[in-house]
Write a protein that holds these residues in place. Structure first.
Motif, short mmCIF file in Angstrom:
data_model
loop_
_atom_site.label_atom_id
_atom_site.label_comp_id
_atom_site.label_asym_id
_atom_site.label_seq_id
_atom_site.Cartn_x
_atom_site.Cartn_y
_atom_site.Cartn_z
N UNK A 1 19.57 -0.12 8.26
CA UNK A 1 18.41 -0.75 8.14
C UNK A 1 17.85 -1.28 9.76
N UNK A 2 16.79 -1.28 10.02
CA UNK A 2 16.30 -1.71 11.32
C UNK A 2 15.54 -2.93 11.17
N UNK A 3 15.78 -4.19 11.50
CA UNK A 3 15.04 -5.32 11.20
C UNK A 3 13.77 -5.12 11.91
N UNK A 4 13.87 -4.96 13.18
CA UNK A 4 12.49 -4.88 14.04
C UNK A 4 11.53 -3.80 13.41
N UNK A 5 12.00 -2.87 12.91
CA UNK A 5 10.73 -1.82 12.25
C UNK A 5 10.39 -2.24 10.98
N UNK A 6 11.45 -2.96 10.16
CA UNK A 6 11.21 -3.38 9.04
C UNK A 6 10.00 -4.65 8.90
N UNK A 7 10.15 -5.37 10.20
CA UNK A 7 9.07 -6.40 10.13
C UNK A 7 7.73 -6.00 10.53
N UNK A 8 7.59 -4.82 11.42
CA UNK A 8 6.54 -4.37 11.71
C UNK A 8 5.90 -3.75 10.51
N UNK A 9 6.73 -3.05 9.66
CA UNK A 9 6.30 -2.60 8.49
C UNK A 9 5.35 -3.55 7.53
N UNK A 10 6.42 -4.52 7.37
CA UNK A 10 5.79 -5.65 6.25
C UNK A 10 4.62 -6.51 6.85
N UNK A 11 4.50 -6.59 8.43
CA UNK A 11 3.52 -7.38 8.82
C UNK A 11 2.05 -6.35 8.65
N UNK A 12 2.67 -5.01 8.84
CA UNK A 12 1.46 -4.14 8.77
C UNK A 12 0.87 -4.10 7.34
N UNK A 13 1.25 -4.44 6.67
CA UNK A 13 1.08 -4.47 4.98
C UNK A 13 1.84 -3.30 4.21
N UNK A 14 2.96 -2.88 4.71
CA UNK A 14 3.90 -1.73 3.96
C UNK A 14 4.62 -2.76 2.95
N UNK B 1 -7.31 2.17 -1.19
CA UNK B 1 -6.85 1.24 -0.23
C UNK B 1 -5.46 0.98 0.17
N UNK B 2 -4.53 0.68 -0.76
CA UNK B 2 -3.31 0.69 -0.75
C UNK B 2 -2.53 1.90 -0.10
N UNK B 3 -2.83 3.22 -0.57
CA UNK B 3 -2.14 4.22 0.08
C UNK B 3 -2.81 4.24 1.55
N UNK B 4 -4.18 3.93 1.77
CA UNK B 4 -4.30 3.90 3.54
C UNK B 4 -3.64 2.79 4.12
N UNK B 5 -3.17 1.78 3.71
CA UNK B 5 -2.59 1.03 4.17
C UNK B 5 -1.03 1.28 4.76
N UNK B 6 -0.49 1.82 3.51
CA UNK B 6 0.90 2.30 3.56
C UNK B 6 0.87 3.52 4.67
N UNK B 7 0.11 4.22 4.80
CA UNK B 7 0.08 5.31 5.72
C UNK B 7 0.01 4.72 7.02
N UNK B 8 -0.95 4.05 7.35
CA UNK B 8 -1.25 3.28 8.61
C UNK B 8 0.03 2.55 9.14
N UNK B 9 0.60 1.84 8.24
CA UNK B 9 1.79 1.18 8.46
C UNK B 9 2.91 1.98 8.81
N UNK B 10 3.09 3.36 8.11
CA UNK B 10 3.89 4.22 8.60
C UNK B 10 3.89 4.57 9.88
N UNK B 11 2.65 4.97 10.11
CA UNK B 11 2.22 5.55 11.71
C UNK B 11 2.62 4.71 12.64
N UNK B 12 2.45 3.32 12.40
CA UNK B 12 2.74 2.41 13.45
C UNK B 12 4.34 2.26 13.44
#
Length: 546
Positions: A315-328, A29-40
């Protein structure tokens, strides 16, 4: 000598934490969340990298390669898993003048030097100075960057064939509708399921709708083609022709003097934005990051990027926020984002170029809403007026100029306000001495430094005081050269009146400072330990002030 220097350097470098998962459990589940977050994140990176390449005046692939390489290397070696790096607008606006005047090869050379400077900053642990950034500056930084991200998205509502004109009415309405739909999906998906990141669901549903129905709205392909191959090694130094028909940068001192100012500015902006984003991501995830490790990772990524035809990044704050909010939360998301981006460039460009920009703009608008510190409006009514002013000042300067200037201005204003407040704190209680009959004691309270020296001197009644005066520093500190000058000045005034002034209860640091300057006529360690209340006479004429 060399062995001692190497030993000192080894002590400065602590082993980095390069664990892929760190505190997160390794589960499917963790790996799936990380991969989907990375794709986003990768999908959101494409238009950003292309847009910033246009801002810098370089080919879109220069921005995309930078996003891939900087993102990959910092994801593997960076100090904060979950943080995303790539080509950024803050750096692009500095690069544009260099590219226009000297060509893209000089940019690649500058990025290499920029990376070297950042590595030096990491090895020297200069990243720790980010602690000096006050919280009001952080709030202003977050708010300003959120506004900058919002304003950057407005260009997507312009006609691709005429960037001075807005889209036609029907297209503009459709674009706004799709942006709103994307935002609605991102808001609603978490209420239904957490299996797929909400931003990815928004992009997928809106892209599928546009492609299926054939809606005529701008797509990624309308910005530029992202098709390309694997990045290859390219040495920007030498003679002859380089990439894109521009001349290589000669490996000479003349080239160094051209690129050095740009490299210093870019290195500073990159580290400031990266370290502030590191702190912000750390606050959200509840985990601390390694500032020095992040500096070294950013520097290494830029050195590599410069030798592979990329425009550098941070570092990109926008993409970092997308990643964190997506579960990365781990390095997997950042690595996946970089690899997905490379796959888009090499094999999937026809598919990615069909994604409507409206879907990506909707994602970024949600990032803006989530990034902006809305509570700052409430905070500003409760904090000191100067702190509220700093929040607004940093926000405005970030929008009007750039992040580095805004942070420096905010820190300077905060420091001056702090110095002024402390300068007003110095005062003295006077009494007769119990140990020295007839002597007068001035018990100083508050720090003695450049801002409080005038107030310190005004505390004393030189003509009305007795022949023996004791200045008690038990509740004060002698901080800097201005303080030393003030001590010597007041001692000189008493000396001119034929009176004696001595210092008592000096702390160890004050004792050392005054001893080094040569002011103390008695060199004893008793007083700093408060075992014996030793008195120290003051030598005058050392600093030559009045």
């Amino acid at each position: 000598m060399r062995r001692a220097a190497m030993a000192l350097l080894a002590k400065q470098i602590s082993p980095p934490n390069l664990s892929i998962m760190q505190d997160e459990g390794f589960t499917v589940a963790r790996v799936r969340t990380e991969l989907l977050s990375g794709l986003t994140v990768a999908l959101a990176l494409v238009p950003e990298a292309v847009a910033f390449a246009f801002v810098a005046g370089v080919h879109p692939l220069v921005g995309l390669y930078a996003a891939f390489m900087v993102g990959l290397i910092t994801a593997v070696f960076g100090g904060r898993p979950g943080m995303i790096s790539g080509a950024t607008g803050a750096l692009a606006v500095v690069m544009v003048a260099l590219v226009a005047d000297h060509g893209v090869e000089y940019l690649f050379a500058t990025v290499v030097l920029m990376g070297i400077l950042q590595i030096i900053a990491g090895v020297m642990h200069w990243g720790k100075f980010i602690r000096l950034v006050p919280h009001p500056v952080m709030l202003g930084f977050v708010n300003g960057l959120a506004i900058v991200i919002f304003l950057a998205q407005l260009t997507q509502f312009k006609d691709p064939d005429n960037t001075e004109a807005w889209l036609a009415n029907s297209q503009l309405v459709m674009m706004l509708g799709l942006v709103g739909l994307t935002m609605l999906i991102i808001w609603g998906v978490p209420k239904l399921t957490s299996v797929i990141p909400a931003p990815l669901a928004g992009i997928g549903i809106v892209a599928g709708l546009v492609i299926a129905v054939g809606i005529d709205v701008p797509t990624v392909g309308d910005m530029a083609s992202i098709k390309g191959g694997f990045p290859s090694f390219h040495n920007p130094f030498g003679t002859g022709e380089g990439l894109f028909g521009t001349a290589l940068a000669p490996f000479t001192l003349e080239t160094l003097w051209i690129i050095l100012p740009y490299a210093v500015i870019l290195a500073a902006i990159g580290l400031i934005e990266s370290l502030l984003t590191l702190n912000l991501v750390g606050e959200i995830t509840g985990k601390r990051g390694g500032a020095s490790q992040e500096c070294i990772a950013q520097g290494a990524s830029n050195v590599v990027t410069g030798f592979f035809g990329g425009m550098g990044g941070c570092a990109m704050i926008g993409q970092s926020m997308i990643n964190v909010k997506s579960g990365g939360r781990t390095r997997i998301a950042g690595i996946a984002a970089a690899l997905f981006l490379l796959a888009f460039i090499v094999v999937a460009s026809p598919l990615i170029e069909q994604i409507p920009l409206a879907a990506l703009v909707g994602v970024m608008f949600m990032v803006v809403i989530g990034t902006f510190a809305w509570n700052s409006f409430k905070v500003m009514t409760k904090v000191p007026l100067m702190d509220a002013f700093v929040i607004v000042l940093v926000t405005v300067v970030t929008v009007m100029t750039d992040l580095a200037i805004a942070v420096v201005v905010g820190v300077i204003v905060s420091a001056l306000a702090y110095a002024w407040n402390n300068a007003r704190r110095i005062h003295a209680y006077t009494r007769e001495s119990e140990s020295d009959k007839g002597a007068k004691v001035y018990e100083i309270e508050g720090p003695l430094f450049f801002g409080s020296t005038d107030g310190f001197i005004e505390l004393f009644d030189v003509t009305g005081d007795p022949d023996h005066v004791i200045v008690d520093f038990a509740r004060s500190r002698v901080v800097d050269q201005s303080a030393l000058q003030a001590v010597e000045t007041i001692a000189g005034k008493y000396e001119a009146e034929g009176k004696t002034l001595v210092l008592r209860h000096l702390s160890r640091d004050c004792h050392q400072l005054l001893t080094k300057a040569g002011h103390l006529m008695v060199d004893s360690d008793d007083d700093p330990e408060y075992e014996v209340a030793a008195d120290y006479s003051v030598k005058t004429g050392i600093l030559g002030g009045h």
